[in-house]
Enzyme design. Structure first.
Site, PDB file in Angstrom:
ATOM      1  N   SER A 108       0.848  -1.184   0.000  1.00 28.62           N
ATOM      2  CA  SER A 108       0.000   0.000   0.000  1.00 28.62           C
ATOM      3  C   SER A 108       0.883   1.234   0.000  1.00 28.62           C
ATOM      4  O   SER A 108       1.902   1.283   0.711  1.00 28.62           O
ATOM      5  CB  SER A 108      -0.911   0.003   1.233  1.00 28.62           C
ATOM      6  N   HIS A 112       2.353  12.263  -0.866  1.00 25.34           N
ATOM      7  CA  HIS A 112       1.905  13.642  -0.764  1.00 25.34           C
ATOM      8  C   HIS A 112       3.032  14.568  -1.220  1.00 25.34           C
ATOM      9  O   HIS A 112       3.918  14.912  -0.425  1.00 25.34           O
ATOM     10  CB  HIS A 112       1.510  13.979   0.669  1.00 25.34           C
ATOM     11  N   HIS A 122      -2.570   7.283  -4.541  1.00 26.38           N
ATOM     12  CA  HIS A 122      -2.711   6.110  -3.681  1.00 26.38           C
ATOM     13  C   HIS A 122      -2.734   4.867  -4.561  1.00 26.38           C
ATOM     14  O   HIS A 122      -3.303   4.873  -5.661  1.00 26.38           O
ATOM     15  CB  HIS A 122      -4.011   6.201  -2.876  1.00 26.38           C
ATOM     16  N   ASN A 124      -2.856   0.332  -3.964  1.00 32.39           N
ATOM     17  CA  ASN A 124      -2.867  -0.797  -3.039  1.00 32.39           C
ATOM     18  C   ASN A 124      -3.144  -2.069  -3.829  1.00 32.39           C
ATOM     19  O   ASN A 124      -4.016  -2.091  -4.698  1.00 32.39           O
ATOM     20  CB  ASN A 124      -3.943  -0.593  -1.963  1.00 32.39           C
ATOM     21  N   VAL A 125      -2.376  -3.106  -3.531  1.00 29.44           N
ATOM     22  CA  VAL A 125      -2.667  -4.449  -4.059  1.00 29.44           C
ATOM     23  C   VAL A 125      -2.528  -5.426  -2.900  1.00 29.44           C
ATOM     24  O   VAL A 125      -1.576  -5.346  -2.122  1.00 29.44           O
ATOM     25  CB  VAL A 125      -1.738  -4.837  -5.230  1.00 29.44           C
ATOM     26  N   GLY A 274      -5.700  -4.852  15.189  1.00 31.10           N
ATOM     27  CA  GLY A 274      -4.577  -4.651  16.088  1.00 31.10           C
ATOM     28  C   GLY A 274      -3.273  -4.444  15.363  1.00 31.10           C
ATOM     29  O   GLY A 274      -2.204  -4.768  15.873  1.00 31.10           O
ATOM     30  N   ARG A 276      -0.185  -2.312  13.204  1.00 31.84           N
ATOM     31  CA  ARG A 276       0.802  -1.334  13.645  1.00 31.84           C
ATOM     32  C   ARG A 276       0.344   0.070  13.250  1.00 31.84           C
ATOM     33  O   ARG A 276       0.263   0.411  12.071  1.00 31.84           O
ATOM     34  CB  ARG A 276       2.147  -1.659  13.015  1.00 31.84           C
TER      35      ARG A 276
END
Length: 316
Positions: A108, A112, A122, A124-125, A274, A276
């Protein structure tokens, strides 16, 4: 869903290689190196009130740049995590998988740039595998990319969408219109009644016709990121700007924050599982502003973003 024959080793090999290639390309554009932050998780108990997993294992590799020549802030992260129970964000659309253990991996990124004429981007895969004792494993892929300009340009929008279309073309002429519409619908701030940017492509729950085809499509999308974005960066990076443009950029970045914290499934999955926090929230821009009931001056370049670019359209 297709019968599972998921090759998680091959997926991981591709994703880590993709991260390396993208970071190398971005470092060449910026002239500065990304910070490498490798992390591990394993077996910590989750809060009983959080609705998160009872345990989480795995880790990842976050590559971060801050105060670069081109990128004010950006991150390209690989993660590979395992858990005892899928969180609510992953089972909302498929309640039959609730309670299953899972394995998830993906790359991901969010970038900026400092120059307001260079768009935020952006990509994401990702791949999920859900398991349960005595039941067949279930796998699926998801991903996409989208562009968020502050000062739009028709040439840039057409190039980005044409590259996205090129990535999907080998897998069926019907996919680009479908995944473009999915992107327009997904990256939409309902409480503002406006899109986050000019879109791109988005897909999820991809598991048909078979693993090899779905994995190949994922690779085609991932491999097209730099060709989709780098030419736009090169065209706009030296455009002169001032405080007015920076101020509007910071205001529009607020929309990015609102979407990621309220609607984005990836952010919600990370927080609910949960994960990071630093890696989950690396997508946040460094400087953001909000104003009460602000509207751009009619006829201004800022108004053009709303009137011409934040409208769903066929760019190719």
């Amino acid at each position: 869903m297709a019968k599972t024959d998921a090759d998680s080793t091959a997926v991981k090999r591709y994703l880590t290689g993709l991260q390396d290639r993208i970071v190398a390309g971005l470092e060449a554009l910026d002239g500065n190196a990304f910070r490498v932050d490798r992390w591990q998780r394993g077996g910590e108990p989750a809060s009983a009130s959080s609705g998160a997993l009872s345990s989480l294992g795995g880790g990842g590799d976050s590559r971060i740049i801050e105060e670069g020549k081109l990128f004010e802030r950006g991150g390209v992260a690989f993660s590979h995590v395992r858990g005892a129970k899928l969180p609510p964000s992953a089972t909302a659309a498929r309640p039959e998988l609730a309670g299953r253990a899972f394995e998830a991996m993906g790359v991901s990124l969010v970038l900026h740039p400092r120059n307001p004429y260079v768009p935020t981007v952006h990509m994401n895969v990702r791949c999920f595998i859900a398991t349960a004792e005595g039941k067949e494993s279930v796998w699926w892929f998801g991903g996409g990319m989208d562009l968020t300009p502050y000062y739009g340009n028709d040439e840039d929008c057409a190039h980005f969408h044409a590259t996205c279309k090129e990535a999907l073309q080998p897998y069926g002429a019907d996919l680009h219109p479908k995944y473009k519409q999915w992107c327009d619908d997904y990256f939409f701030l309902k409480h503002r009644n406006e899109p986050r940017g000019i879109g791109g492509i988005f897909f999820d729950d991809l598991s048909s016709p078979d693993f090899a085809t779905c994995f190949a499509l994922l690779q085609s999308v991932g491999d097209r990121f730099l060709p989709a974005y780098a030419p736009i960066v090169e065209r706009r990076r030296n455009t002169v700007y001032g405080e007015r443009e920076r101020d509007f950029q910071a205001y529009r970045r607020g929309r990015y924050v609102e979407f990621n914290l309220v609607f984005d499934r990836g952010t919600l999955f990370g927080l609910q599982s949960g994960g990071r926090t630093e890696s989950i929230l690396m997508s946040m821009p460094p400087i953001v502003k909000w104003r009460y009931d602000w509207h751009p001056e009619p006829g201004s370049p800022e108004a053009a973003l709303y009137e011409h670019y934040l409208k769903a359209r066929d760019w190719v």
